[in-house]
Design a protein around this motif. Structure first.
Motif, mmCIF file in Angstrom:
data_model
loop_
_atom_site.group_PDB
_atom_site.id
_atom_site.type_symbol
_atom_site.label_atom_id
_atom_site.label_comp_id
_atom_site.label_asym_id
_atom_site.label_seq_id
_atom_site.Cartn_x
_atom_site.Cartn_y
_atom_site.Cartn_z
ATOM 1 N N SER A 205 -19.355 15.188 10.130
ATOM 2 C CA SER A 205 -18.982 16.590 9.844
ATOM 3 C C SER A 205 -17.547 16.694 9.342
ATOM 4 C CB SER A 205 -19.162 17.466 11.084
ATOM 5 O OG SER A 205 -18.232 17.080 12.079
ATOM 6 N N GLU A 206 -16.834 15.581 9.283
ATOM 7 C CA GLU A 206 -15.506 15.510 8.666
ATOM 8 C C GLU A 206 -14.530 16.531 9.259
ATOM 9 O OE1 GLU A 206 -15.467 14.934 4.379
ATOM 10 O OE2 GLU A 206 -17.529 14.243 4.389
ATOM 11 N N GLY A 207 -14.604 16.688 10.564
ATOM 12 C CA GLY A 207 -13.626 17.546 11.239
ATOM 13 C C GLY A 207 -13.835 19.033 11.008
ATOM 14 N N THR A 208 -14.983 19.429 10.490
ATOM 15 C CA THR A 208 -15.196 20.849 10.174
ATOM 16 C C THR A 208 -15.855 21.620 11.312
ATOM 17 O OG1 THR A 208 -17.335 20.394 9.159
ATOM 18 C CG2 THR A 208 -15.415 20.417 7.688
ATOM 19 N N LEU A 209 -16.275 20.918 12.368
ATOM 20 C CA LEU A 209 -16.977 21.621 13.454
ATOM 21 C C LEU A 209 -16.291 21.459 14.808
ATOM 22 C CD1 LEU A 209 -20.708 20.743 12.546
ATOM 23 C CD2 LEU A 209 -19.419 22.807 11.949
ATOM 24 N N GLY A 210 -15.377 20.528 14.928
ATOM 25 C CA GLY A 210 -14.699 20.309 16.205
ATOM 26 C C GLY A 210 -13.877 19.033 16.122
ATOM 27 N N ILE A 211 -13.116 18.777 17.185
ATOM 28 C CA ILE A 211 -12.300 17.555 17.222
ATOM 29 C C ILE A 211 -12.952 16.565 18.186
ATOM 30 C CG2 ILE A 211 -10.059 16.546 17.761
ATOM 31 C CD1 ILE A 211 -8.733 19.069 16.971
ATOM 32 N N ILE A 212 -13.325 15.424 17.668
ATOM 33 C CA ILE A 212 -13.901 14.371 18.512
ATOM 34 C C ILE A 212 -12.758 13.761 19.316
ATOM 35 C CG2 ILE A 212 -15.080 12.131 18.477
ATOM 36 C CD1 ILE A 212 -16.277 13.100 15.713
ATOM 37 N N THR A 213 -12.911 13.757 20.644
ATOM 38 C CA THR A 213 -11.848 13.173 21.479
ATOM 39 C C THR A 213 -12.299 11.865 22.131
ATOM 40 O OG1 THR A 213 -12.567 14.614 23.275
ATOM 41 C CG2 THR A 213 -10.654 15.335 21.981
ATOM 42 N N GLY A 214 -13.608 11.635 22.204
ATOM 43 C CA GLY A 214 -14.093 10.393 22.805
ATOM 44 C C GLY A 214 -15.409 9.971 22.181
ATOM 45 N N VAL A 215 -15.654 8.661 22.206
ATOM 46 C CA VAL A 215 -16.912 8.140 21.643
ATOM 47 C C VAL A 215 -17.537 7.168 22.629
ATOM 48 C CG1 VAL A 215 -16.230 8.321 19.207
ATOM 49 C CG2 VAL A 215 -15.694 6.272 20.466
ATOM 50 N N GLU A 216 -18.854 7.168 22.638
ATOM 51 C CA GLU A 216 -19.608 6.206 23.445
ATOM 52 C C GLU A 216 -20.440 5.387 22.458
ATOM 53 O OE1 GLU A 216 -21.753 6.923 27.582
ATOM 54 O OE2 GLU A 216 -22.836 7.823 25.919
ATOM 55 N N LEU A 217 -20.176 4.077 22.425
ATOM 56 C CA LEU A 217 -20.701 3.243 21.337
ATOM 57 C C LEU A 217 -21.722 2.224 21.811
ATOM 58 C CD1 LEU A 217 -17.188 2.472 19.798
ATOM 59 C CD2 LEU A 217 -18.812 4.209 19.012
ATOM 60 N N LYS A 218 -22.624 1.881 20.900
ATOM 61 C CA LYS A 218 -23.592 0.801 21.175
ATOM 62 C C LYS A 218 -22.941 -0.544 20.886
ATOM 63 C CE LYS A 218 -27.680 3.139 19.421
ATOM 64 N NZ LYS A 218 -28.646 3.168 18.323
ATOM 65 N N LEU A 219 -23.102 -1.482 21.786
ATOM 66 C CA LEU A 219 -22.645 -2.848 21.520
ATOM 67 C C LEU A 219 -23.862 -3.749 21.312
ATOM 68 C CD1 LEU A 219 -19.816 -3.209 24.207
ATOM 69 C CD2 LEU A 219 -19.635 -2.407 21.837
ATOM 70 N N PHE A 220 -23.590 -4.924 20.788
ATOM 71 C CA PHE A 220 -24.649 -5.904 20.507
ATOM 72 C C PHE A 220 -24.170 -7.268 21.010
ATOM 73 C CE2 PHE A 220 -25.096 -2.428 17.659
ATOM 74 C CZ PHE A 220 -26.454 -2.290 17.433
ATOM 75 N N PRO A 221 -25.109 -8.198 21.214
ATOM 76 C CA PRO A 221 -24.666 -9.546 21.583
ATOM 77 C C PRO A 221 -23.786 -10.126 20.475
ATOM 78 C CG PRO A 221 -27.047 -9.306 21.856
ATOM 79 C CD PRO A 221 -26.570 -8.071 21.144
ATOM 80 N N LYS A 222 -22.762 -10.847 20.876
ATOM 81 C CA LYS A 222 -21.822 -11.394 19.881
ATOM 82 C C LYS A 222 -22.474 -12.564 19.142
ATOM 83 C CE LYS A 222 -17.566 -13.750 20.726
ATOM 84 N NZ LYS A 222 -16.404 -13.697 21.616
ATOM 85 N N PRO A 223 -22.379 -12.596 17.827
ATOM 86 C CA PRO A 223 -22.957 -13.735 17.098
ATOM 87 C C PRO A 223 -22.243 -15.032 17.473
ATOM 88 C CG PRO A 223 -22.408 -11.958 15.575
ATOM 89 C CD PRO A 223 -21.814 -11.592 16.914
ATOM 90 N N VAL A 224 -23.022 -16.077 17.641
ATOM 91 C CA VAL A 224 -22.403 -17.386 17.905
ATOM 92 C C VAL A 224 -22.580 -18.316 16.702
ATOM 93 C CG1 VAL A 224 -22.594 -17.247 20.405
ATOM 94 C CG2 VAL A 224 -24.495 -18.209 19.093
ATOM 95 N N ARG A 225 -23.443 -17.910 15.798
ATOM 96 C CA ARG A 225 -23.626 -18.681 14.566
ATOM 97 C C ARG A 225 -23.433 -17.749 13.374
ATOM 98 N NH1 ARG A 225 -26.965 -23.524 15.421
ATOM 99 N NH2 ARG A 225 -25.817 -24.442 17.145
ATOM 100 N N THR A 226 -22.674 -18.191 12.403
ATOM 101 C CA THR A 226 -22.504 -17.421 11.161
ATOM 102 C C THR A 226 -22.508 -18.396 9.995
ATOM 103 O OG1 THR A 226 -21.120 -15.807 12.307
ATOM 104 C CG2 THR A 226 -21.027 -15.764 9.929
ATOM 105 N N GLU A 227 -23.206 -18.068 8.952
ATOM 106 C CA GLU A 227 -23.167 -18.872 7.716
ATOM 107 C C GLU A 227 -22.822 -17.937 6.564
ATOM 108 O OE1 GLU A 227 -23.340 -22.062 7.334
ATOM 109 O OE2 GLU A 227 -24.053 -22.648 9.322
#
Ligand code: FAD
Length: 478
Positions: A205-227
């Motif tokens: 909403s780009e700040g047009t409806l209110g001020i976000i003061t906190g967020v609750e986020l989804k985490l994922f398992p950390k990758p151990v392999r990357t190519e």
């Protein structure tokens, strides 16, 4: 346009609300909050307020509402569409969230992280990493942008094809509403099918409806392999076909698929003259696979690329042999964005089309520029796995900046016409801000406009939240 002024009483009340270090109202102190990253936009403000707690945000918002002041929420100010600076109405204060910057809680058992909105994205990622988790939102500005700004602008970035946009990564929000009341939308729940999903209203909403003061986020398992591999291809058609095949062949473990037109190398070299292109080909692809368990990604990638090279689809391929080499591939992708900024004003877009329409978009846009704007240099790169193309255009170096800006506006309009005809979007991820609001509103069906106006006036009846952003300041709402 008249610049208003605050009475001494109003200034005093705002100062009291945020304490000694929480306000600046002089031109020098405000300067860094009033220019954007690109240097393209400069705004004005009556004061910059830096609340250090949610209660202070509420107090400031209540005061602004009683004084009838526009409120411009500001995160890291890395948005590229003038969303966090007031370039039109001139009767506003900036509320910067930079002092509201604590990680509140990392709950690795439930893969949840709670943070203040003013936390820098990199800090959020580091806090997740320290608990063996991944917060996958990743973008070039992650050392400066804030997680609240990411939520408000529904940020995308390089890992969207695997993990989704900010919208997909947020479990809950805490928001100060335009009258100062607090909505606590944290629940920690993955599934909560109880009526309207209010957080989605504030995300993007780009700040047009209110001020976000906190967020609750989804985490994922950390990758151990990357190519990581850097590929050379003959055409964007070949790149799109490769993406389709790679997604299947990688068991859907692809986390990035970036395309880079070879013309962008010169820009990356403006940042680091030692950068050498790993391949020689008209179109480059940067592909990354990742997994959170010991899966043999290397074999998946080698087998798949072997076939693609045998069939002639891939001309050349370099597989990263170390983390440092993978980093050097990403330095090209990141450097070209910073290199463009060094060239000063240029046409900047973040277009979105169906993945299969990417070649048509690039072909039509290049032909349009070549035919109607000779001497301008198109640059093509993007998160192609999401159909997101940054088709940017550099003006001839000798062109005077004022003329370049006028011509640039014509080029942008032409590019938007092409993307409309393909059924695409004028903003894949950067949002609308104050640079695209008129095009955005003009392109909406009447019912869509009415719904937006109804939501805006229901939540922000005084029209004080980020006036002129997303909805033009002159836009009438029912
Ligand atoms: C080098 C570079 C690379 C980038 N790459 C990407 C990319 O790959 N993908 C992408 O999506 N973007 C990208 N961006 C754009 C930008 O980083 C994102 O849009 C980012 O999410 C903005 O966050 P911010 O904290 O800087 O927000 P700001 O620029 O401060 O604000 C953006 C908007 O959100 C509002 N806002 C900010 N904080 C709040 C809040 N707490 N509550 C309510 N409203 C708020 C502002 O009013 C404004 O409208 C890039 C920018 C740069 C400079």
């Amino acid at each position: 346009m008249t610049m208003h002024a605050l009475s001494p009483d109003a200034l005093g009340a705002l100062q009291d609300a945020v304490g000694h270090n929480g306000m600046t109202a002089d031109a020098v102190g405000m300067a860094k909050y009033l220019g954007d990253w690109s240097g393209d936009h400069h705004g004005a403000a009556l004061a910059v307020l830096r609340p250090a707690s949610v209660a202070e945000v509420q107090a400031v918002v209540r005061l602004c509402a009683s004084l009838g002041l526009g409120i411009i929420p500001q995160g890291g100010n890395t948005g590229l569409v003038a969303g966090a600076i007031d370039i039109e109405t001139q009767n506003s204060v900036v509320i910067s969230l930079e002092r509201l910057n604590a990680i509140r809680r990392v709950d690795a058992d439930n893969f949840v992280l709670q943070a203040d909105a003013g936390c820098i994205l990199q800090t959020v990622k580091d806090a997740a990493d320290a608990q063996d988790c991944l917060f996958p939102l990743a973008l070039g500005a992650q050392g400066s942008c804030q997680i609240g700004g990411n939520a408000a602008s529904n940020a995308g970035g390089i890992n969207v094809l695997r993990y989704g946009m900010a919208r997909d990564l947020i479990l809950g929000l805490e928001v100060v509403l335009p009258d100062g009341e607090l909505w606590d939308g944290f629940s920690g729940l993955r599934k909560n099918n109880t009526g309207y999903d209010l957080k989605q209203l504030f995300i993007g909403s780009e700040g047009t409806l209110g001020i976000i003061t906190g967020v609750e986020l989804k985490l994922f398992p950390k990758p151990v392999r990357t190519e990581t591999a850097y590929l050379g291809l003959a055409s964007f058609e070949a790149a799109v076909a490769l993406f389709r095949q790679a997604r299947r062949a990688s068991a859907d473990l692809m986390s990035a698929f970036e395309i880079i037109g070879s013309e962008c190398m010169a820009l990356a070299r403006l940042i680091d003259a030692n950068i050498v292109s790993p391949v020689e080909a008209p179109v480059h692809v940067l592909i990354e696979l990742s997994a959170s368990a010991a899966i043999d990604l290397r074999t998946l990638l080698v087998d798949f690329l072997g076939e693609a090279m045998e069939s002639g689809q891939v001309i050349d391929a370099v597989l990263a042999e170390s983390g440092a080499q993978a980093k050097s591939f990403w330095a090209i992708r990141e450097g070209l964005v910073e290199g463009q900024a060094k060239r000063g004003y240029h046409v900047r877009t973040d277009l979105s089309v169906r993945i299969s329409d990417i070649p048509a978009l690039i072909d039509q846009a290049r032909r349009f520029v070549a035919l109607e704007h000779q001497g301008w240099l198109p640059l093509v790169y993007g998160h192609a796995g999401d159909g997101n193309i940054h088709f940017n255009v550099l003006p001839p170096e000798a062109l005077d900046e004022r003329e370049a800006r006028a011509r640039g506006a014509d080029i942008t309009a032409g590019l938007y016409r092409i993307v409309h005809a393909l059924g695409g979007s004028i903003s894949a991820e950067h949002g609308i801000g104050r640079t695209r609001h008129r095009t955005f509103m003009a392109g909406l069906a009447p019912v869509h406009r009415r719904l937006i106006g109804t939501l805006k006036s229901a939540l922000d009846p005084q029209g004080l939240m980020n006036p002129g952003c997303l909805l033009p300041a002159t836009e009438t709402v029912p």
